[in-house]
Design an enzyme around this catalytic site. Structure first.
Site, PDB file in Angstrom:
ATOM      1  CG  LEU A 133      -1.922  -1.137   1.328  1.00 23.01           C
ATOM      2  CD1 LEU A 133      -2.639  -1.083   2.650  1.00 23.01           C
ATOM      3  CD2 LEU A 133      -2.909  -1.077   0.188  1.00 23.01           C
ATOM      4  N   GLY A 134       2.043   1.183   0.533  1.00 21.20           N
ATOM      5  CA  GLY A 134       2.900   2.370   0.624  1.00 21.20           C
ATOM      6  C   GLY A 134       4.052   2.116   1.561  1.00 21.20           C
ATOM      7  N   GLY A 156       5.928   3.262   5.115  1.00 21.81           N
ATOM      8  CA  GLY A 156       5.799   3.968   6.391  1.00 21.81           C
ATOM      9  C   GLY A 156       7.100   4.617   6.802  1.00 21.81           C
ATOM     10  N   GLY A 157       7.115   5.160   8.000  1.00 21.82           N
ATOM     11  CA  GLY A 157       8.303   5.867   8.470  1.00 21.82           C
ATOM     12  C   GLY A 157       9.525   4.980   8.580  1.00 21.82           C
ATOM     13  N   GLY A 159       9.759   1.804   6.863  1.00 16.77           N
ATOM     14  CA  GLY A 159       9.805   0.805   5.811  1.00 16.77           C
ATOM     15  C   GLY A 159       8.415   0.301   5.482  1.00 16.77           C
ATOM     16  CB  THR A 160       7.349  -2.291   3.100  1.00 12.58           C
ATOM     17  OG1 THR A 160       8.115  -1.649   2.094  1.00 12.58           O
ATOM     18  CG2 THR A 160       6.039  -2.766   2.521  1.00 12.58           C
ATOM     19  CB  VAL A 161       3.974  -3.871   6.217  1.00 13.84           C
ATOM     20  CG1 VAL A 161       2.784  -4.398   7.029  1.00 13.84           C
ATOM     21  CG2 VAL A 161       3.718  -4.113   4.749  1.00 13.84           C
ATOM     22  CG  ASP A 195       6.482  11.676  10.413  1.00 17.02           C
ATOM     23  OD1 ASP A 195       6.645  12.848  10.013  1.00 17.02           O
ATOM     24  OD2 ASP A 195       6.677  10.689   9.681  1.00 17.02           O
TER      25      ASP A 195
END
Length: 720
Positions: free
Chosen positions: A405-406, A408-409, A411-413, A510
């Site tokens: 999906l994208g 994150g701060g 890494g992934t998931v 964040d």
């Protein structure tokens, strides 16, 4: 100059193929009938008893390559000085025929000297241009042999399509400061691989008053291969192919694979007998048969082909067919037994190793601690589920790339690597995050501890990020001010909840529009706690490594590394500015003073030009005052000093007050001053009021006005 032999023909029949010791291959020729046209005529001239080849332009030829290069000789430019000034100089030029441009890949322009600048002036595409370089040095000490990088020597590449040029070598100070060891400046074009700079070139006058080799490219005509093949004068002979020149218009020819010779002669490309020249067979049991353009290898009688260990084919004695079948059957059965048995043992060992590895990661990542915490807090943390790797692989289709999906701060998931002494802290943070139960915070469903990197599992939010809805013009068109105000109030309420209503206060660290998700009804969900910190109840601030996103980062936190709840307040102020203006928090496309959105908003409020930067889609006649109120609230959140900013609880209360006025049918009614004074029991003037935590902090006139409006609405809601 003897005629060419038939076996190694390079010139046209009955035409000389040498001038002195230089080969003259067709399309060149020493007479006009032996050359393809007058550009390729070579004048074989007797100079002092030696035959020397000259081009039709009078250039001395050193060699001619059938692959499109012509080596000629040109001269060096120089300026030489003594104590009285310039003594002698040379400005050579080169003007070959249009069919022979200077080779870009084979030559370079060089200047030598310790007080030198040099130019190459030429024509390209029928336009004049110049290239040049500078070479300086105070003494021989800093000169590096073999290095032509500006100290005693400099060089530049030759541009494509250069047809002629003039060379010029000059001096800045007439070599007065270096006359003792370097009285001259030199410039020349020469072959790439023939010049290697040496400091010895600097200490003797007229060192380069001699000829230097230069490579010219040549090609046939001005047509491309596609067009040339249709012409009657197509130059490529039998068993040859055509390719376009890369330095000028025109084409060249080359022999097809398996042939060699001069491709410009009708029968110049002759078959290569690989059986004689390449010895392709590996043993004496093979027979090599030459075929036009290729060759074939076969085995002698009573031998059969097989592949050697290096991948090449060989020949071995034939084996009886029945014997082969028996051997093959026995080998196959043996291999099958070994394969089945080996596979069973391998997969058993691998499965056992995988189970031990999962158990190791489970313990390493604090699984036992989490189980113990679940037992101790059964009532409050039952919802924390420990997933297995198999469950997550099934849910994500074995971590299919299309399921991402994208980012994150961390890494992934939402992944994070923790050292051993941080495991208990990580588990405690999972317990705390699992207890967050707020409709505007993305819910933590559980975690997986059987992998090297622990995985966190959150609920899926369907409608993308707030950033997309603000900055995508298609989506932002339908994001009305009423919805933007609702989203701002929901985010503020969620952050206030994290700061003051969880068992251990949480600083998000964040806050930005890409970390706010929207569901199908555009309800805000605060997400991405990868950078969040838990604040012990006995502390009001933490000293941490600065982390966050430029444009949203609290300047006080950036300077002091002291993280407080007010850092989230500053970041939320930037998000409010995005909702108001539709602009990104940081953009290099805006003017320098407006690149940072926070500074842009503060400047607009100060200069009383707020309406100029607000998003045109949200500005209406009946909501301008409300927009100003929200902008002033954002201004207070963006105050440089954290202690001067409101708390998130205060921000949430003010936004909810504005929403209440938006919803109430009398919220924007024009009331008389007498009614207002009657309802509030005091004059409608500026005043200070204590809000919130008993901190004694006071709001500005705007806060007083907001409080008055809230009291007024309460009176209206209760009736008169």
């Amino acid at each position: 100059m003897a005629p060419s032999g038939v076996a190694a023909q390079i010139a046209k029949p009955n035409c000389p193929d040498h001038c002195g010791d230089v080969e003259i291959p067709y399309p060149f020729g020493t007479t006009k009938s032996c050359a393809i046209d007058h550009y390729f005529f070579i004048n074989c001239t007797n100079l002092s008893g030696n035959f020397r080849p000259l081009t039709s332009d009078g250039l001395f030829v050193q060699s001619i390559s059938i692959h499109g290069q012509l080596d000629i000789v040109t001269f060096t430019a120089y300026d030489c000085y003594n104590e009285t000034g310039l003594q002698y100089h040379n400005r050579p030029f080169l003007r070959p025929s249009p069919n022979f441009p200077i080779s870009t890949t084979q030559n370079k322009f060089v200047a030598v000297g310790c007080d030198t600048y040099a130019f190459l002036n030429g024509f390209r595409n029928n336009e004049p241009f110049s290239i040049g370089c500078t070479s300086t040095c105070e003494s021989i000490t800093n000169v590096i042999n073999g290095s032509c990088s500006g100290i005693g020597c400099c060089q530049v590449e030759i541009p494509k399509g250069l047809k002629n040029f003039t060379l010029s070598a000059r001096s800045y100070e007439n070599h007065t400061s270096v006359l003792s060891f370097n009285p001259c400046s030199y410039a020349f074009v020469t072959k790439q691989d023939l010049f290697n700079f040496s400091s010895a070139y600097l200490d003797s006058p007229i060192k380069y008053n001699r000829s230097v080799p230069v490579v010219l490219d040549w090609a046939i005509g001005n047509d491309t291969c596609v067009n040339a093949r249709t012409r009657f004068d197509y130059a490529c002979g039998g068993h040859s192919t055509c390719y376009d020149s890369n330095n000028r218009h025109g084409y060249r020819c080359k022999c097809e694979e398996g042939y060699d010779g001069n491709p410009y002669l009708p029968d110049g490309c002759q078959d290569i007998d690989e059986c004689k020249t390449r010895n392709p067979y590996k043993d004496s049991n093979q027979i090599c048969t030459n075929i036009a353009g290729r060759y074939d290898c076969s085995c002698r009688e009573e031998y059969e082909a097989y592949y050697m260990t290096d991948g090449t084919a060989g020949c071995r004695a034939k084996v009886h067919q029945s014997k082969i079948i028996c051997i093959a059957l026995g080998v196959s059965i043996s291999l099958l037994v070994l394969l089945v048995g080996g596979s069973w043992i391998y997969w058993g060992l691998k499965r056992r190793k995988l189970m031990k590895l999962k158990e190791k990661f489970f313990i390493q990542n604090g699984g036992f601690i989490l189980q113990q915490q679940r037992s101790n807090h059964r009532g409050s943390v039952e919802i924390v589920k420990i997933f297995s790797t198999g469950e997550l692989e099934k849910a994500t289709n074995n971590y299919d790339q299309r399921r991402i999906l994208g980012e994150g701060g961390y890494g992934t998931v939402y992944k994070g690597v923790l050292s051993d002494n941080k495991i208990e802290q990580f588990i405690n943070e999972v317990i705390v995050l699992a207890q967050i139960n707020h409709r505007n915070v993305v819910k933590l469903l559980g975690c997986c501890l059987e992998t090297e990197v622990p995985l966190l599992v959150y609920e899926f939010i369907t409608n993308g990020t707030l950033s997309n809805h603000i900055h995508d013009r298609t989506l932002s068109f339908s994001l009305l001010w009423k919805e933007r105000l609702k989203i701002a109030a929901e985010i503020a309420g969620a952050l206030a909840y994290l700061h003051s209503e969880t068992s251990i206060p949480i600083i998000h660290r964040d806050v930005k529009s890409t970390n706010i998700l929207l569901d199908d009804h555009r309800n805000a969900k605060v997400a991405d706690f990868g950078a969040s910190r838990l604040v012990p109840l006995d502390q009001t601030q933490l000293t941490t490594l600065v982390q966050g996103t430029l444009g949203y980062l609290d300047p006080e936190y950036f300077q002091t590394s002291q993280l407080t709840e007010k850092s989230d307040v500053y970041s939320f102020g930037v998000v409010m500015a995005e909702l108001l203006t539709g602009k990104k928090a940081l953009s290099m496309d805006r003017p320098e003073n407006d690149r940072n959105l926070a500074n842009c908003l503060l400047s607009a409020i100060k200069e009383d030009c707020l309406l100029q930067i607000l998003d045109d889609q949200i500005v209406k006649e009946d909501n301008i005052e409300e927009l100003k109120d929200v902008a002033n609230l954002a201004k207070r959140c963006l105050t440089v000093r954290g202690e001067d900013r409101p708390t998130m609880k205060e921000v949430a209360m003010e936004l909810e007050g504005l929403r209440s006025m938006e919803k109430h049918p009398w919220g924007k009614a024009n009331l008389s001053t007498e009614e207002t004074e009657y309802l509030l029991n005091k004059p409608a003037e500026s005043f200070n009021i204590d809000i919130g935590n008993g901190t004694g902090s006071s709001t500005s006139t705007t806060a007083g006005y907001e409080s008055m409006r809230n009291q007024l609405l309460n009176s209206l809601n209760n009736g008169r």
